[in-house]
Write a protein that holds these residues in place. Structure first.
Motif, PDB file in Angstrom:
ATOM      1  N   ILE A  17      52.185  32.444  94.147  1.00 58.44           N
ATOM      2  CA  ILE A  17      53.519  32.989  93.874  1.00 58.44           C
ATOM      3  C   ILE A  17      53.417  34.466  93.503  1.00 58.44           C
ATOM      4  N   THR A  18      54.503  35.164  93.780  1.00 56.91           N
ATOM      5  CA  THR A  18      54.707  36.521  93.297  1.00 56.91           C
ATOM      6  C   THR A  18      55.980  36.474  92.474  1.00 56.91           C
ATOM      7  N   THR A  19      55.953  37.092  91.311  1.00 52.04           N
ATOM      8  CA  THR A  19      57.108  37.038  90.422  1.00 52.04           C
ATOM      9  C   THR A  19      57.961  38.304  90.540  1.00 52.04           C
TER      10      THR A  19
ATOM     11  N   SER B 233      49.542   7.955 106.063  1.00 54.68           N
ATOM     12  CA  SER B 233      50.819   7.860 106.783  1.00 54.68           C
ATOM     13  C   SER B 233      52.016   8.307 105.945  1.00 54.68           C
ATOM     14  N   ALA B 234      51.795   8.617 104.682  1.00 53.12           N
ATOM     15  CA  ALA B 234      52.894   9.041 103.809  1.00 53.12           C
ATOM     16  C   ALA B 234      53.314  10.478 104.110  1.00 53.12           C
ATOM     17  N   ARG B 235      54.605  10.735 103.983  1.00 53.30           N
ATOM     18  CA  ARG B 235      55.161  12.082 104.074  1.00 53.30           C
ATOM     19  C   ARG B 235      55.860  12.312 102.742  1.00 53.30           C
ATOM     20  N   LEU B 236      55.263  13.159 101.900  1.00 54.28           N
ATOM     21  CA  LEU B 236      55.739  13.312 100.530  1.00 54.28           C
ATOM     22  C   LEU B 236      55.867  14.772 100.136  1.00 54.28           C
ATOM     23  N   ASP B 237      56.695  14.987  99.105  1.00 55.17           N
ATOM     24  CA  ASP B 237      56.844  16.337  98.559  1.00 55.17           C
ATOM     25  C   ASP B 237      55.960  16.478  97.324  1.00 55.17           C
ATOM     26  N   TYR B 238      55.416  17.661  97.157  1.00 58.64           N
ATOM     27  CA  TYR B 238      54.574  18.003  96.014  1.00 58.64           C
ATOM     28  C   TYR B 238      55.118  19.279  95.411  1.00 58.64           C
ATOM     29  N   GLN B 239      55.210  19.284  94.098  1.00 54.97           N
ATOM     30  CA  GLN B 239      55.836  20.412  93.408  1.00 54.97           C
ATOM     31  C   GLN B 239      54.916  20.940  92.314  1.00 54.97           C
ATOM     32  N   ILE B 240      54.893  22.251  92.192  1.00 54.70           N
ATOM     33  CA  ILE B 240      54.215  22.900  91.075  1.00 54.70           C
ATOM     34  C   ILE B 240      55.292  23.523  90.191  1.00 54.70           C
ATOM     35  N   ASP B 241      55.266  23.138  88.936  1.00 59.64           N
ATOM     36  CA  ASP B 241      56.197  23.682  87.947  1.00 59.64           C
ATOM     37  C   ASP B 241      55.489  24.841  87.245  1.00 59.64           C
ATOM     38  N   TRP B 242      55.964  26.036  87.487  1.00 56.07           N
ATOM     39  CA  TRP B 242      55.361  27.246  86.938  1.00 56.07           C
ATOM     40  C   TRP B 242      56.015  27.693  85.630  1.00 56.07           C
ATOM     41  N   SER B 243      57.007  26.970  85.137  1.00 56.90           N
ATOM     42  CA  SER B 243      57.840  27.453  84.036  1.00 56.90           C
ATOM     43  C   SER B 243      57.058  27.813  82.776  1.00 56.90           C
ATOM     44  N   ASP B 244      56.039  27.033  82.398  1.00 59.80           N
ATOM     45  CA  ASP B 244      55.263  27.367  81.194  1.00 59.80           C
ATOM     46  C   ASP B 244      54.542  28.702  81.343  1.00 59.80           C
TER      47      ASP B 244
ATOM     48  N   TYR C 275      55.174  19.563 106.485  1.00 60.00           N
ATOM     49  CA  TYR C 275      56.328  19.003 107.170  1.00 60.00           C
ATOM     50  C   TYR C 275      57.556  19.785 106.713  1.00 60.00           C
ATOM     51  N   GLY C 276      58.230  20.421 107.643  1.00 58.71           N
ATOM     52  CA  GLY C 276      59.423  21.191 107.289  1.00 58.71           C
ATOM     53  C   GLY C 276      59.068  22.472 106.564  1.00 58.71           C
ATOM     54  N   SER C 277      60.057  23.008 105.881  1.00 56.34           N
ATOM     55  CA  SER C 277      59.884  24.276 105.179  1.00 56.34           C
ATOM     56  C   SER C 277      59.599  24.050 103.701  1.00 56.34           C
ATOM     57  N   ALA C 278      58.705  24.862 103.174  1.00 57.34           N
ATOM     58  CA  ALA C 278      58.462  24.866 101.734  1.00 57.34           C
ATOM     59  C   ALA C 278      59.630  25.582 101.057  1.00 57.34           C
ATOM     60  N   THR C 279      59.910  25.202  99.819  1.00 58.14           N
ATOM     61  CA  THR C 279      61.000  25.817  99.071  1.00 58.14           C
ATOM     62  C   THR C 279      60.530  26.216  97.683  1.00 58.14           C
ATOM     63  N   ASN C 280      61.326  27.038  97.035  1.00 55.24           N
ATOM     64  CA  ASN C 280      61.048  27.356  95.636  1.00 55.24           C
ATOM     65  C   ASN C 280      62.350  27.662  94.908  1.00 55.24           C
ATOM     66  N   THR C 281      62.290  27.465  93.603  1.00 59.99           N
ATOM     67  CA  THR C 281      63.371  27.861  92.713  1.00 59.99           C
ATOM     68  C   THR C 281      62.833  29.019  91.883  1.00 59.99           C
ATOM     69  N   ALA C 282      63.526  29.383  90.856  1.00 61.35           N
ATOM     70  CA  ALA C 282      63.058  30.454  89.980  1.00 61.35           C
ATOM     71  C   ALA C 282      61.811  30.061  89.195  1.00 61.35           C
ATOM     72  N   THR C 283      61.548  28.732  89.075  1.00 61.72           N
ATOM     73  CA  THR C 283      60.426  28.280  88.231  1.00 61.72           C
ATOM     74  C   THR C 283      59.492  27.267  88.880  1.00 61.72           C
TER      75      THR C 283
ATOM     76  N   THR D 164      60.407  35.130  86.716  1.00 58.95           N
ATOM     77  CA  THR D 164      60.828  34.144  87.703  1.00 58.95           C
ATOM     78  C   THR D 164      60.071  34.349  89.013  1.00 58.95           C
ATOM     79  N   ILE D 165      60.061  33.319  89.845  1.00 58.48           N
ATOM     80  CA  ILE D 165      59.388  33.377  91.143  1.00 58.48           C
ATOM     81  C   ILE D 165      60.252  34.157  92.130  1.00 58.48           C
ATOM     82  N   ALA D 166      59.657  35.167  92.735  1.00 56.40           N
ATOM     83  CA  ALA D 166      60.339  35.942  93.772  1.00 56.40           C
ATOM     84  C   ALA D 166      59.930  35.462  95.165  1.00 56.40           C
ATOM     85  N   ALA D 167      58.668  35.017  95.299  1.00 58.89           N
ATOM     86  CA  ALA D 167      58.157  34.542  96.589  1.00 58.89           C
ATOM     87  C   ALA D 167      57.076  33.499  96.340  1.00 58.89           C
TER      88      ALA D 167
END
Length: 90
Positions: free
Chosen positions: A71-73, A10-21, A42-50, A27-30
């Motif tokens: 990811i594509t860089t 029943s949980a709705r949670l966010d999960y993140q992968i840190d690609w910085s290392d 749930y909702g839209s996935a997002t990304n930052t540069a890392t 940087t992440i382009a897509a």
């Protein structure tokens, strides 16, 4: 590279992968996620540069799900990581 998480169905949670290392000076382009049947994004996935983030909900208790992030860089490199979600009543 893979991480495991325990998630209540029943949980709705966010999960993140840190690609910085892995990225170093790149940087992440897509970012795209593959989510198997039985669990829902749930909702839209997002990304930052890392990093890349997805919100997930649902799942069948006792079932393990493998969610793949590709990811594509900006340097045109492509890589994948898998999150393993263990659905357990908490």
């Amino acid at each position: 590279m893979s991480e495991s998480f325990i998630k209540d169905p029943s949980a709705r949670l966010d999960y993140q992968i840190d690609w910085s290392d892995w990225l170093e000076d790149d940087t992440i382009a897509a970012s795209a996620w593959t989510v198997p049947a039985g669990i829902a994004q749930y909702g839209s996935a997002t990304n930052t540069a890392t990093s890349a983030t997805i919100w997930l909900t649902g799942g069948t208790p006792g079932t393990d799900y493998f969610i793949v992030n590709q990811i594509t860089t900006t340097e045109a490199r492509i890589n994948q990581q898998t999150l393993k979600l263990l659905i357990r009543e908490r």
